[in-house]
Design a protein around this motif. Structure first.
Motif, PDB file in Angstrom:
ATOM      1  N   VAL A 128      74.031  -6.449  97.830  1.00 48.31           N
ATOM      2  CA  VAL A 128      72.580  -7.248  97.984  1.00 48.31           C
ATOM      3  C   VAL A 128      72.529  -8.079  98.969  1.00 48.31           C
ATOM      4  O   VAL A 128      73.873  -8.395  99.415  1.00 48.31           O
ATOM      5  CB  VAL A 128      72.133  -7.837  96.706  1.00 48.31           C
ATOM      6  CG1 VAL A 128      72.009  -7.172  95.472  1.00 48.31           C
ATOM      7  CG2 VAL A 128      73.485  -8.911  96.359  1.00 48.31           C
ATOM      8  N   ASP A 129      71.560  -8.408  99.789  1.00 45.69           N
ATOM      9  CA  ASP A 129      71.635  -9.373 100.801  1.00 45.69           C
ATOM     10  C   ASP A 129      71.724 -10.838 100.452  1.00 45.69           C
ATOM     11  O   ASP A 129      72.290 -11.525 101.284  1.00 45.69           O
ATOM     12  CB  ASP A 129      70.230  -9.210 101.722  1.00 45.69           C
ATOM     13  CG  ASP A 129      70.125  -7.731 102.357  1.00 45.69           C
ATOM     14  OD1 ASP A 129      71.274  -7.160 102.950  1.00 45.69           O
ATOM     15  OD2 ASP A 129      68.948  -7.119 102.383  1.00 45.69           O
ATOM     16  N   ASP A 130      70.993 -11.243  99.382  1.00 49.01           N
ATOM     17  CA  ASP A 130      71.111 -12.419  98.837  1.00 49.01           C
ATOM     18  C   ASP A 130      71.134 -12.359  97.219  1.00 49.01           C
ATOM     19  O   ASP A 130      70.394 -12.459  96.443  1.00 49.01           O
ATOM     20  CB  ASP A 130      69.646 -12.961  99.360  1.00 49.01           C
ATOM     21  CG  ASP A 130      69.428 -14.648  99.059  1.00 49.01           C
ATOM     22  OD1 ASP A 130      70.436 -15.300  98.236  1.00 49.01           O
ATOM     23  OD2 ASP A 130      68.621 -15.281  99.503  1.00 49.01           O
ATOM     24  N   LEU A 131      72.624 -12.965  97.088  1.00 44.12           N
ATOM     25  CA  LEU A 131      73.144 -12.653  95.656  1.00 44.12           C
ATOM     26  C   LEU A 131      72.417 -13.783  94.804  1.00 44.12           C
ATOM     27  O   LEU A 131      71.857 -13.679  93.779  1.00 44.12           O
ATOM     28  CB  LEU A 131      74.569 -12.781  95.354  1.00 44.12           C
ATOM     29  CG  LEU A 131      75.194 -12.827  94.082  1.00 44.12           C
ATOM     30  CD1 LEU A 131      74.640 -11.448  93.541  1.00 44.12           C
ATOM     31  CD2 LEU A 131      76.629 -12.629  94.395  1.00 44.12           C
ATOM     32  N   GLU A 151      80.725 -14.534  85.259  1.00 46.42           N
ATOM     33  CA  GLU A 151      80.434 -15.955  85.957  1.00 46.42           C
ATOM     34  C   GLU A 151      80.332 -15.206  87.338  1.00 46.42           C
ATOM     35  O   GLU A 151      80.769 -14.138  87.861  1.00 46.42           O
ATOM     36  CB  GLU A 151      81.266 -16.858  85.871  1.00 46.42           C
ATOM     37  CG  GLU A 151      81.391 -17.244  84.474  1.00 46.42           C
ATOM     38  CD  GLU A 151      80.176 -18.114  83.884  1.00 46.42           C
ATOM     39  OE1 GLU A 151      79.629 -18.815  84.928  1.00 46.42           O
ATOM     40  OE2 GLU A 151      79.947 -18.159  82.810  1.00 46.42           O
ATOM     41  N   LEU A 152      79.583 -15.750  88.302  1.00 46.30           N
ATOM     42  CA  LEU A 152      79.592 -15.619  89.539  1.00 46.30           C
ATOM     43  C   LEU A 152      80.982 -15.881  90.235  1.00 46.30           C
ATOM     44  O   LEU A 152      81.546 -16.898  89.678  1.00 46.30           O
ATOM     45  CB  LEU A 152      78.571 -16.534  90.460  1.00 46.30           C
ATOM     46  CG  LEU A 152      78.511 -16.307  91.964  1.00 46.30           C
ATOM     47  CD1 LEU A 152      77.951 -15.149  92.191  1.00 46.30           C
ATOM     48  CD2 LEU A 152      77.694 -17.601  92.328  1.00 46.30           C
ATOM     49  N   THR A 153      81.441 -14.646  90.961  1.00 53.74           N
ATOM     50  CA  THR A 153      82.831 -14.818  91.270  1.00 53.74           C
ATOM     51  C   THR A 153      82.928 -14.680  92.918  1.00 53.74           C
ATOM     52  O   THR A 153      82.114 -13.679  93.423  1.00 53.74           O
ATOM     53  CB  THR A 153      83.716 -13.734  90.697  1.00 53.74           C
ATOM     54  OG1 THR A 153      83.687 -13.842  89.324  1.00 53.74           O
ATOM     55  CG2 THR A 153      85.286 -13.674  91.038  1.00 53.74           C
ATOM     56  N   ALA A 154      83.672 -15.560  93.543  1.00 51.78           N
ATOM     57  CA  ALA A 154      83.917 -15.318  95.154  1.00 51.78           C
ATOM     58  C   ALA A 154      85.218 -14.987  95.353  1.00 51.78           C
ATOM     59  O   ALA A 154      86.256 -15.518  94.675  1.00 51.78           O
ATOM     60  CB  ALA A 154      83.307 -16.881  95.662  1.00 51.78           C
ATOM     61  N   GLY A 155      85.410 -14.275  96.376  1.00 52.51           N
ATOM     62  CA  GLY A 155      86.765 -13.889  96.750  1.00 52.51           C
ATOM     63  C   GLY A 155      86.570 -13.408  98.291  1.00 52.51           C
ATOM     64  O   GLY A 155      85.641 -13.604  98.865  1.00 52.51           O
ATOM     65  N   PRO A 156      87.941 -12.917  99.173  1.00 52.96           N
ATOM     66  CA  PRO A 156      87.818 -12.878 100.344  1.00 52.96           C
ATOM     67  C   PRO A 156      86.610 -11.968 100.940  1.00 52.96           C
ATOM     68  O   PRO A 156      86.304 -12.084 102.010  1.00 52.96           O
ATOM     69  CB  PRO A 156      89.169 -12.611 100.763  1.00 52.96           C
ATOM     70  CG  PRO A 156      89.533 -12.058  99.395  1.00 52.96           C
ATOM     71  CD  PRO A 156      88.926 -12.825  98.488  1.00 52.96           C
ATOM     72  N   LEU A 204      78.330  -9.593  87.466  1.00 54.38           N
ATOM     73  CA  LEU A 204      77.966  -8.528  86.585  1.00 54.38           C
ATOM     74  C   LEU A 204      76.778  -8.603  85.686  1.00 54.38           C
ATOM     75  O   LEU A 204      76.548  -9.692  84.992  1.00 54.38           O
ATOM     76  CB  LEU A 204      79.250  -8.222  85.558  1.00 54.38           C
ATOM     77  CG  LEU A 204      80.510  -7.896  86.334  1.00 54.38           C
ATOM     78  CD1 LEU A 204      81.387  -7.468  85.489  1.00 54.38           C
ATOM     79  CD2 LEU A 204      80.293  -6.637  87.351  1.00 54.38           C
ATOM     80  N   ILE A 205      75.935  -7.579  85.664  1.00 50.63           N
ATOM     81  CA  ILE A 205      75.011  -7.406  84.409  1.00 50.63           C
ATOM     82  C   ILE A 205      75.262  -6.196  83.692  1.00 50.63           C
ATOM     83  O   ILE A 205      75.968  -5.284  84.127  1.00 50.63           O
ATOM     84  CB  ILE A 205      73.431  -7.650  85.069  1.00 50.63           C
ATOM     85  CG1 ILE A 205      73.297  -6.208  86.296  1.00 50.63           C
ATOM     86  CG2 ILE A 205      73.301  -8.861  85.445  1.00 50.63           C
ATOM     87  CD1 ILE A 205      71.955  -6.189  86.647  1.00 50.63           C
ATOM     88  N   GLU A 208      77.388  -4.130  88.960  1.00 51.70           N
ATOM     89  CA  GLU A 208      78.015  -5.284  89.856  1.00 51.70           C
ATOM     90  C   GLU A 208      77.233  -5.378  91.120  1.00 51.70           C
ATOM     91  O   GLU A 208      76.712  -4.587  91.613  1.00 51.70           O
ATOM     92  CB  GLU A 208      79.354  -5.047  90.579  1.00 51.70           C
ATOM     93  CG  GLU A 208      79.837  -5.883  91.460  1.00 51.70           C
ATOM     94  CD  GLU A 208      81.274  -5.518  92.027  1.00 51.70           C
ATOM     95  OE1 GLU A 208      81.399  -5.753  93.233  1.00 51.70           O
ATOM     96  OE2 GLU A 208      82.337  -4.894  91.312  1.00 51.70           O
ATOM     97  N   LEU A 209      76.428  -6.710  91.170  1.00 48.24           N
ATOM     98  CA  LEU A 209      75.882  -7.116  92.169  1.00 48.24           C
ATOM     99  C   LEU A 209      76.781  -7.897  93.140  1.00 48.24           C
ATOM    100  O   LEU A 209      77.573  -8.863  92.809  1.00 48.24           O
ATOM    101  CB  LEU A 209      74.544  -7.926  91.707  1.00 48.24           C
ATOM    102  CG  LEU A 209      73.734  -7.213  90.649  1.00 48.24           C
ATOM    103  CD1 LEU A 209      72.790  -8.343  90.343  1.00 48.24           C
ATOM    104  CD2 LEU A 209      73.069  -6.108  91.328  1.00 48.24           C
ATOM    105  N   PHE A 210      76.999  -7.339  94.655  1.00 48.25           N
ATOM    106  CA  PHE A 210      77.673  -7.546  95.540  1.00 48.25           C
ATOM    107  C   PHE A 210      77.109  -8.080  96.811  1.00 48.25           C
ATOM    108  O   PHE A 210      76.452  -7.363  97.258  1.00 48.25           O
ATOM    109  CB  PHE A 210      79.006  -6.625  95.543  1.00 48.25           C
ATOM    110  CG  PHE A 210      79.929  -7.057  96.541  1.00 48.25           C
ATOM    111  CD1 PHE A 210      80.943  -7.831  96.102  1.00 48.25           C
ATOM    112  CD2 PHE A 210      79.914  -6.520  97.836  1.00 48.25           C
ATOM    113  CE1 PHE A 210      82.004  -8.174  97.164  1.00 48.25           C
ATOM    114  CE2 PHE A 210      80.883  -7.020  98.875  1.00 48.25           C
ATOM    115  CZ  PHE A 210      82.016  -7.774  98.246  1.00 48.25           C
ATOM    116  N   GLN A 211      77.396  -9.415  97.391  1.00 47.10           N
ATOM    117  CA  GLN A 211      77.057  -9.902  98.638  1.00 47.10           C
ATOM    118  C   GLN A 211      78.348 -10.093  99.324  1.00 47.10           C
ATOM    119  O   GLN A 211      79.150 -10.780  99.298  1.00 47.10           O
ATOM    120  CB  GLN A 211      76.135 -11.121  98.567  1.00 47.10           C
ATOM    121  CG  GLN A 211      75.869 -11.696  99.924  1.00 47.10           C
ATOM    122  CD  GLN A 211      75.196 -13.064  99.977  1.00 47.10           C
ATOM    123  OE1 GLN A 211      74.722 -13.462  98.673  1.00 47.10           O
ATOM    124  NE2 GLN A 211      74.642 -13.422 101.124  1.00 47.10           N
TER     125      GLN A 211
END
Length: 123
Positions: A76-79, A96-101, A107-108, A117-120
């Motif tokens: 997605v462009d804008d999570l 939960e919203l997860t951030a990594g490198p 996840l829904i 998985e929705l990924f930005q």
């Protein structure tokens, strides 16, 4: 002939799955030839939605029928905007919203519990 990468998801309710993917995630209904089966597409992804009476569901051995950690991965462009839109539609989040490198993800699950998985990507 269109070329797709196909993933089969076993679902409890084919109409509910069609509604979830087309309404909330922007998939298009490709076919729904029988109440037990439909397929929806988004770009090169073809998601095979197989209800309990479909041949795909019947072919799954009992010992392999539990949910795993597998999931489809949608970029997605804008999570943050997607999260707000889905919250407004009362979609339940499975993480939960997860951030990594590599970016951020959440996840829904569809009505049958299959993960999405929705990924930005990181900029």
């Amino acid at each position: 002939m269109d070329t797709f990468a196909s993933v089969r998801y076993i679902v409890d309710d084919v109409p509910a799955a069609i509604e979830f993917y087309t309404t909330h995630l922007g998939f298009a209904l490709r076919s729904n030839p029988a109440p037990a089966f439909a397929d929806v597409t988004q770009g090169p992804l073809r998601l095979l939605l197989s209800g309990p009476q479909s041949s795909g569901a019947r072919a799954t051995p009992a010992e392999a029928s539990g949910a795993g950690r597998n999931r489809i991965h949608l970029i997605v462009d804008d999570l943050d905007a997607e999260i707000a839109r889905l919250e407004a539609a009362d979609i339940v989040f499975r993480s939960e919203l997860t951030a990594g490198p590599g970016g951020r993800q959440i996840l829904i699950a569809d009505p049958a519990g299959n993960l999405v998985e929705l990924f930005q990507p990181a900029t």
